[in-house]
Design an enzyme around this catalytic site. Structure first.
Site, mmCIF file in Angstrom:
data_model
loop_
_atom_site.group_PDB
_atom_site.id
_atom_site.type_symbol
_atom_site.label_atom_id
_atom_site.label_comp_id
_atom_site.label_asym_id
_atom_site.label_seq_id
_atom_site.Cartn_x
_atom_site.Cartn_y
_atom_site.Cartn_z
ATOM 1 C CG ASP A 131 -2.131 0.908 1.037
ATOM 2 O OD1 ASP A 131 -2.326 1.417 -0.061
ATOM 3 O OD2 ASP A 131 -2.855 1.116 2.029
ATOM 4 C CB CYS A 185 -20.395 -12.397 -5.202
ATOM 5 S SG CYS A 185 -18.999 -11.453 -4.633
ATOM 6 C CB CYS A 188 -24.214 -12.925 -2.223
ATOM 7 S SG CYS A 188 -24.005 -11.975 -0.710
ATOM 8 C CB CYS A 191 -21.062 -5.969 0.356
ATOM 9 S SG CYS A 191 -20.964 -6.515 -1.347
ATOM 10 C CB CYS A 195 -22.925 0.205 1.225
ATOM 11 S SG CYS A 195 -22.015 1.763 1.150
ATOM 12 C CB CYS A 216 -16.288 4.816 0.486
ATOM 13 S SG CYS A 216 -15.643 3.523 1.540
ATOM 14 C CB CYS A 243 -16.594 2.034 6.978
ATOM 15 S SG CYS A 243 -18.175 1.198 6.714
ATOM 16 C CB CYS A 246 -19.047 -3.711 2.381
ATOM 17 S SG CYS A 246 -17.441 -2.921 2.444
ATOM 18 C CB CYS A 250 -18.636 -10.606 3.232
ATOM 19 S SG CYS A 250 -18.106 -11.681 1.898
HETATM 20 C C1 B12 Z 1 -7.528 3.888 -2.992
HETATM 21 C C2 B12 Z 1 -7.747 2.810 -1.968
HETATM 22 C C3 B12 Z 1 -8.883 2.896 -1.176
HETATM 23 C C4 B12 Z 1 -10.022 3.868 -1.466
HETATM 24 C C5 B12 Z 1 -10.826 3.337 -2.675
HETATM 25 C C6 B12 Z 1 -11.132 1.822 -2.536
HETATM 26 C C7 B12 Z 1 -11.432 1.101 -3.831
HETATM 27 N N1 B12 Z 1 -12.186 0.022 -3.726
HETATM 28 O O1 B12 Z 1 -10.980 1.505 -4.885
HETATM 29 C C8 B12 Z 1 -10.768 3.888 -0.099
HETATM 30 C C9 B12 Z 1 -10.214 5.017 0.760
HETATM 31 C C10 B12 Z 1 -12.267 4.034 -0.178
HETATM 32 C C11 B12 Z 1 -10.322 2.547 0.490
HETATM 33 C C12 B12 Z 1 -11.043 1.879 1.451
HETATM 34 C C13 B12 Z 1 -10.656 0.650 1.985
HETATM 35 N N2 B12 Z 1 -9.480 0.018 1.803
HETATM 36 CO CO1 B12 Z 1 -8.180 0.572 0.478
HETATM 37 N N3 B12 Z 1 -6.896 0.876 -0.880
HETATM 38 C C14 B12 Z 1 -6.821 1.755 -1.826
HETATM 39 C C15 B12 Z 1 -5.574 1.494 -2.686
HETATM 40 C C16 B12 Z 1 -4.464 2.458 -2.224
HETATM 41 C C17 B12 Z 1 -5.783 1.635 -4.200
HETATM 42 C C18 B12 Z 1 -7.040 0.911 -4.731
HETATM 43 C C19 B12 Z 1 -7.340 1.349 -6.147
HETATM 44 O O2 B12 Z 1 -6.466 1.467 -6.975
HETATM 45 N N4 B12 Z 1 -8.630 1.618 -6.417
HETATM 46 C C20 B12 Z 1 -9.067 2.003 -7.722
HETATM 47 C C21 B12 Z 1 -9.968 0.891 -8.285
HETATM 48 C C22 B12 Z 1 -10.559 1.188 -9.654
HETATM 49 O O3 B12 Z 1 -9.127 -0.201 -8.470
HETATM 50 P P1 B12 Z 1 -9.551 -1.635 -7.953
HETATM 51 O O4 B12 Z 1 -10.426 -1.526 -6.770
HETATM 52 O O5 B12 Z 1 -8.293 -2.428 -7.859
HETATM 53 O O6 B12 Z 1 -10.486 -2.055 -9.182
HETATM 54 C C23 B12 Z 1 -10.160 -3.104 -9.999
HETATM 55 C C24 B12 Z 1 -11.272 -4.040 -10.186
HETATM 56 O O7 B12 Z 1 -12.456 -3.373 -10.476
HETATM 57 C C25 B12 Z 1 -10.728 -4.834 -11.308
HETATM 58 N N5 B12 Z 1 -11.708 -5.717 -11.860
HETATM 59 C C26 B12 Z 1 -12.503 -6.514 -11.124
HETATM 60 N N6 B12 Z 1 -13.269 -7.245 -11.879
HETATM 61 C C27 B12 Z 1 -12.980 -6.921 -13.120
HETATM 62 C C28 B12 Z 1 -13.522 -7.380 -14.279
HETATM 63 C C29 B12 Z 1 -13.103 -6.839 -15.489
HETATM 64 C C30 B12 Z 1 -13.729 -7.295 -16.734
HETATM 65 C C31 B12 Z 1 -12.073 -5.856 -15.500
HETATM 66 C C32 B12 Z 1 -11.584 -5.293 -16.735
HETATM 67 C C33 B12 Z 1 -11.525 -5.406 -14.282
HETATM 68 C C34 B12 Z 1 -11.998 -5.956 -13.108
HETATM 69 O O8 B12 Z 1 -10.153 -3.840 -12.179
HETATM 70 C C35 B12 Z 1 -9.878 -2.673 -11.421
HETATM 71 C C36 B12 Z 1 -8.497 -2.203 -11.662
HETATM 72 O O9 B12 Z 1 -7.549 -3.145 -11.148
HETATM 73 C C37 B12 Z 1 -5.238 -0.002 -2.318
HETATM 74 C C38 B12 Z 1 -3.749 -0.348 -2.324
HETATM 75 C C39 B12 Z 1 -3.248 -0.529 -3.755
HETATM 76 N N7 B12 Z 1 -2.136 0.090 -4.090
HETATM 77 O O10 B12 Z 1 -3.863 -1.247 -4.534
HETATM 78 C C40 B12 Z 1 -5.866 -0.140 -0.897
HETATM 79 C C41 B12 Z 1 -6.534 -1.461 -0.545
HETATM 80 C C42 B12 Z 1 -7.427 -1.826 -1.690
HETATM 81 N N8 B12 Z 1 -7.356 -1.105 0.604
HETATM 82 C C43 B12 Z 1 -7.466 -2.052 1.487
HETATM 83 C C44 B12 Z 1 -8.313 -1.974 2.632
HETATM 84 C C45 B12 Z 1 -8.043 -2.969 3.753
HETATM 85 C C46 B12 Z 1 -9.350 -1.013 2.699
HETATM 86 C C47 B12 Z 1 -10.520 -0.969 3.704
HETATM 87 C C48 B12 Z 1 -11.057 -2.343 4.098
HETATM 88 C C49 B12 Z 1 -10.097 -0.159 4.959
HETATM 89 C C50 B12 Z 1 -11.237 0.108 5.914
HETATM 90 N N9 B12 Z 1 -11.720 -0.862 6.653
HETATM 91 O O11 B12 Z 1 -11.708 1.225 6.038
HETATM 92 C C51 B12 Z 1 -11.563 -0.121 2.908
HETATM 93 C C52 B12 Z 1 -12.508 -1.003 2.082
HETATM 94 C C53 B12 Z 1 -13.516 -0.256 1.274
HETATM 95 C C54 B12 Z 1 -13.936 -1.071 0.046
HETATM 96 N N10 B12 Z 1 -15.120 -1.655 0.071
HETATM 97 O O12 B12 Z 1 -13.139 -1.164 -0.915
HETATM 98 C C55 B12 Z 1 -6.651 -3.283 1.094
HETATM 99 C C56 B12 Z 1 -7.607 -4.379 0.559
HETATM 100 C C57 B12 Z 1 -7.219 -5.825 0.800
HETATM 101 C C58 B12 Z 1 -8.224 -6.752 0.138
HETATM 102 N N11 B12 Z 1 -8.698 -7.769 0.856
HETATM 103 O O13 B12 Z 1 -8.588 -6.607 -0.991
HETATM 104 C C59 B12 Z 1 -5.673 -2.662 -0.006
HETATM 105 C C60 B12 Z 1 -5.265 -3.610 -1.118
HETATM 106 C C61 B12 Z 1 -4.411 -2.167 0.770
HETATM 107 C C62 B12 Z 1 -3.434 -3.294 1.085
HETATM 108 N N12 B12 Z 1 -2.259 -3.301 0.476
HETATM 109 O O14 B12 Z 1 -3.711 -4.166 1.881
HETATM 110 N N13 B12 Z 1 -9.173 2.109 -0.092
HETATM 111 S S1 SF4 Z 2 -21.279 -9.813 0.739
HETATM 112 FE FE1 SF4 Z 2 -19.446 -10.932 0.051
HETATM 113 S S2 SF4 Z 2 -20.241 -12.653 -1.158
HETATM 114 FE FE2 SF4 Z 2 -21.926 -11.187 -0.909
HETATM 115 S S3 SF4 Z 2 -21.784 -9.911 -2.740
HETATM 116 FE FE3 SF4 Z 2 -20.616 -8.858 -1.189
HETATM 117 S S4 SF4 Z 2 -18.508 -9.562 -1.472
HETATM 118 FE FE4 SF4 Z 2 -19.827 -10.977 -2.569
HETATM 119 S S1 SF4 Z 3 -16.492 0.561 3.655
HETATM 120 FE FE1 SF4 Z 3 -18.550 1.148 4.421
HETATM 121 S S2 SF4 Z 3 -19.131 2.967 3.243
HETATM 122 FE FE2 SF4 Z 3 -17.384 2.001 2.169
HETATM 123 S S3 SF4 Z 3 -18.319 0.647 0.683
HETATM 124 FE FE3 SF4 Z 3 -18.029 -0.605 2.503
HETATM 125 S S4 SF4 Z 3 -19.960 -0.413 3.653
HETATM 126 FE FE4 SF4 Z 3 -19.942 1.220 2.116
#
Ligand code: B12
Ligand code: SF4
Ligand code: SF4
Length: 364
Positions: A131, A185, A188, A191, A195, A216, A243, A246, A250
Site C-alpha cells: 500500500d 459472489c 449475493c 455488501c 452500505c 465511502c 468502515c 461491507c 460477507c
Molecule cells: C484507494 C484505496 C482505497 C479507497 C478506494 C477503494 C477502492 N475500492 O478503490 C478507499 C479510501 C475508499 C479505500 C477503502 C478501503 N481500503 Co483501500 N486501498 C486503496 C488502494 C491504495 C488503491 C485501490 C485502487 O487502486 N482503487 C481504484 C480501483 C478502480 O481499483 P480496484 O479496486 O483495484 O479495481 C479493480 C477491479 O475493479 C478490477 N476488476 C474486477 N473485476 C474486473 C472485471 C473486469 C472485466 C475488469 C476489466 C476489471 C476488473 O479492475 C480494477 C483495476 O484493477 C489499495 C492499495 C493498492 N495500491 O492497490 C488499498 C486497498 C485496496 N485497501 C485495502 C483496505 C483494507 C481497505 C478498507 C477495508 C479499509 C477500511 N476498513 O476502512 C476499505 C474497504 C472499502 C472497500 N469496500 O473497498 C486493502 C484491501 C485488501 C483486500 N482484501 O482486498 C488494499 C489492497 C491495501 C493493502 N495493500 O492491503 N481504499
Molecule cells: S457480501 Fe461478500 S459474497 Fe456477498 S456480494 Fe458482497 S462480497 Fe460478494
Molecule cells: S467501507 Fe462502508 S461505506 Fe465504504 S463501501 Fe463498505 S460499507 Fe460502504
C-alpha cells in the site's frame, strides 16, 4: 538446483505470512483501462496519488525494470470486535486496531527479500511494499491465484475471507505462476445492500464492481480532509476511522480465524473503540502524534479525527462528549472542526447546546 517456488513459499510461511501467490510481471491492460475509467468518472475523489498523469498502476516494470514476476503475500489482520460499549465510543475499522501496517510490513518484506537473496545463487533484484506505491495490488493478487474480486471490490480468499493486507514483491525471479483461485459472489448482494451511503454498485462494464470513494465512509473518515457533506454525516453512524460494514455482512468472513500477528491485535494499538471524549479533548498536533504515532490513525491527523469524533458524537448523542463539544465550539480556531462540532451540537436536545448554536447562527 533450487526449487525457487518452493523456497519462496517456505520463507513466506516461516516469516508468518498467511498466504502466498505468484504471477508474471506483465502489464494488466484491461485492469488499467478499468482504473482509468473509474477515476475519469470522478470516483477517486481527491486522492491525489490516484490522479497522476501517467500512473504506475498495472505496469510492474515501471517500478523495477528487470521485473519477471510479482509475488503477493497476504496478512490476516482480523480480530473479533468486543461488544459495542455504547454511545460514548466510536468504532475503528478492523485493519487499524493494532499497529500501523505500513511500518510493520515494511520490515517483514525486507526480511523476506534478505532471506530469498541469501538462499539463491543468482543476482536477485527486487522491490517490495504494501500500500505504498500506486500499483493495482488487488488485480495482481487475483492473478496470482489468491482470490477473486468481491462485489465490495475487495479481494476474497476462500480460507482468509477479505480481512487481510496485501504485500507485493516485484523481482527478477523467473517463477512459474500459481493458478487462479476460482470463486464468485454468486447472487449475493449483501455488501451492496448494507452500505449506508450507497457507495457500491455493480458497474455497467460486465458487472465489474464499482466503489464511489466519494461516498465511502472509509474515504470520508481517513483520506478526505475537508467538510463532510451534510447528507452523509448521519450515515456514518458510529464509524470514527474507516468502515467495515461491507465486510461484516460477507458470508466469506463468517468462519475466519483471528490474526496470529501480535502487531495487529487490539492490545498493540488503539483497539476497536475510541472514547469520543478523549479524542475531542486532544489539544495539539503534538499530543495527537504522541498518542497515535504507532498506529494507522496518523493518516487522519488531529483535525480529521476530531472532525470524525464530532460527527459520531452528534449521531450517538454522547453525554460524555457534550462538554468537550461545547468547549471546542467556543475555543477551536480550525474552521473544519468548528463546522462539524456545531453540526453535532445542533443534534443535542440540550439547552446549552442550543444556546451555542444560536450564538453562532446554526439552525437546529
Ligand atoms: C484507494 C484505496 C482505497 C479507497 C478506494 C477503494 C477502492 N475500492 O478503490 C478507499 C479510501 C475508499 C479505500 C477503502 C478501503 N481500503 Co483501500 N486501498 C486503496 C488502494 C491504495 C488503491 C485501490 C485502487 O487502486 N482503487 C481504484 C480501483 C478502480 O481499483 P480496484 O479496486 O483495484 O479495481 C479493480 C477491479 O475493479 C478490477 N476488476 C474486477 N473485476 C474486473 C472485471 C473486469 C472485466 C475488469 C476489466 C476489471 C476488473 O479492475 C480494477 C483495476 O484493477 C489499495 C492499495 C493498492 N495500491 O492497490 C488499498 C486497498 C485496496 N485497501 C485495502 C483496505 C483494507 C481497505 C478498507 C477495508 C479499509 C477500511 N476498513 O476502512 C476499505 C474497504 C472499502 C472497500 N469496500 O473497498 C486493502 C484491501 C485488501 C483486500 N482484501 O482486498 C488494499 C489492497 C491495501 C493493502 N495493500 O492491503 N481504499
Ligand atoms: S457480501 Fe461478500 S459474497 Fe456477498 S456480494 Fe458482497 S462480497 Fe460478494
Ligand atoms: S467501507 Fe462502508 S461505506 Fe465504504 S463501501 Fe463498505 S460499507 Fe460502504
Amino acid at each position: 538446483m533450487v526449487d525457487v517456488k518452493k523456497l519462496v513459499k517456505e520463507i513466506a510461511f516461516d516469516l508468518g505470512f498467511d498466504a502466498v501467490g505468484i504471477t508474471l510481471a506483465n502489464d494488466l491492460d484491461s485492469s488499467n483501462e478499468h482504473f482509468l475509467q473509474w477515476r475519469d468518472s470522478g470516483y477517486a475523489g481527491d486522492m491525489g496519488y490516484l490522479l497522476r498523469d501517467d500512473p504506475i498502476n498495472a505496469k510492474p516494470r515501471k517500478i523495477l525494470n528487470e521485473a519477471k514476476s510479482v509475488i503477493s503475500l497476504l496478512v490476516n489482520y482480523y480480530s473479533e470486535p468486543i461488544l459495542d460499549p455504547g454511545c460514548n465510543y466510536g468504532r475503528v475499522a478492523n485493519y487499524a486496531v493494532g499497529k500501523d501496517y505500513h511500518k510493520v510490513l515494511k520490515k517483514k518484506i525486507k526480511l523476506f527479500q534478505e532471506r530469498i537473496k541469501s538462499n539463491i545463487n543468482c543476482d536477485f533484484i527486487s522491490r517490495g511494499f504494501s500500500d505504498s506505491v500506486p500499483l493495482l495490488e488487488k488485480s495482481f493478487t487475483r492473478n496470482s491465484g489468491l482470490g477473486f474480486f468481491g462485489k465490495h471490490t475487495l479481494i476474497i480468499n476462500k480460507a482468509l475471507g477479505s480481512y487481510f493486507f496485501i504485500c507485493e514483491l516485484i523481482s527478477n525471479l523467473e517463477i512459474e505462476e500459481i493458478n487462479e483461485e476460482k470463486g464468485t459472489c454468486g447472487k449475493c448482494t449483501r455488501c451492496i445492500d448494507i452500505c449506508p451511503t450507497g457507495a457500491l454498485s455493480a458497474g455497467a462494464n460486465q458487472g465489474t464492481p464499482i466503489l464511489d470513494a466519494r461516498l465511502c465512509i472509509s474515504y470520508l473518515t481517513i483520506e478526505y480532509k475537508g467538510i463532510i457533506p451534510i447528507e452523509l454525516r448521519e450515515k456514518m453512524g458510529n464509524w470514527i476511522f474507516g468502515c467495515d460494514l461491507c465486510q461484516v455482512v460477507c458470508p466469506y468472513n463468517k468462519k475466519i480465524k483471528q490474526t496470529n500477528w501480535s502487531e495487529f491485535k487490539p492490545a498493540s494499538g488503539v483497539g476497536h473503540w475510541l472514547s469520543l471524549k478523549e479524542i475531542l479533548s486532544i489539544k495539539s498536533d503534538e499530543e495527537f502524534h504522541y498518542k497515535f504515532c504507532h498506529t494507522s490513525l496518523t493518516r487522519a491527523k488531529r483535525k480529521g479525527l476530531i472532525r470524525n469524533a464530532a460527527v459520531v458524537s452528534g449521531n450517538l448523542l454522547s453525554d460524555e462528549a457534550l462538554p468537550e463539544l461545547l468547549s471546542l465550539a467556543e475555543n477551536e480556531p480550525d474552521p473544519v472542526i468548528r463546522e462539524h462540532v456545531l453540526w453535532a451540537l445542533s443534534k443535542y436536545p440540550n439547552k446549552k447546546a442550543q444556546q451555542i448554536c444560536s450564538k453562532f447562527s446554526v439552525s437546529m
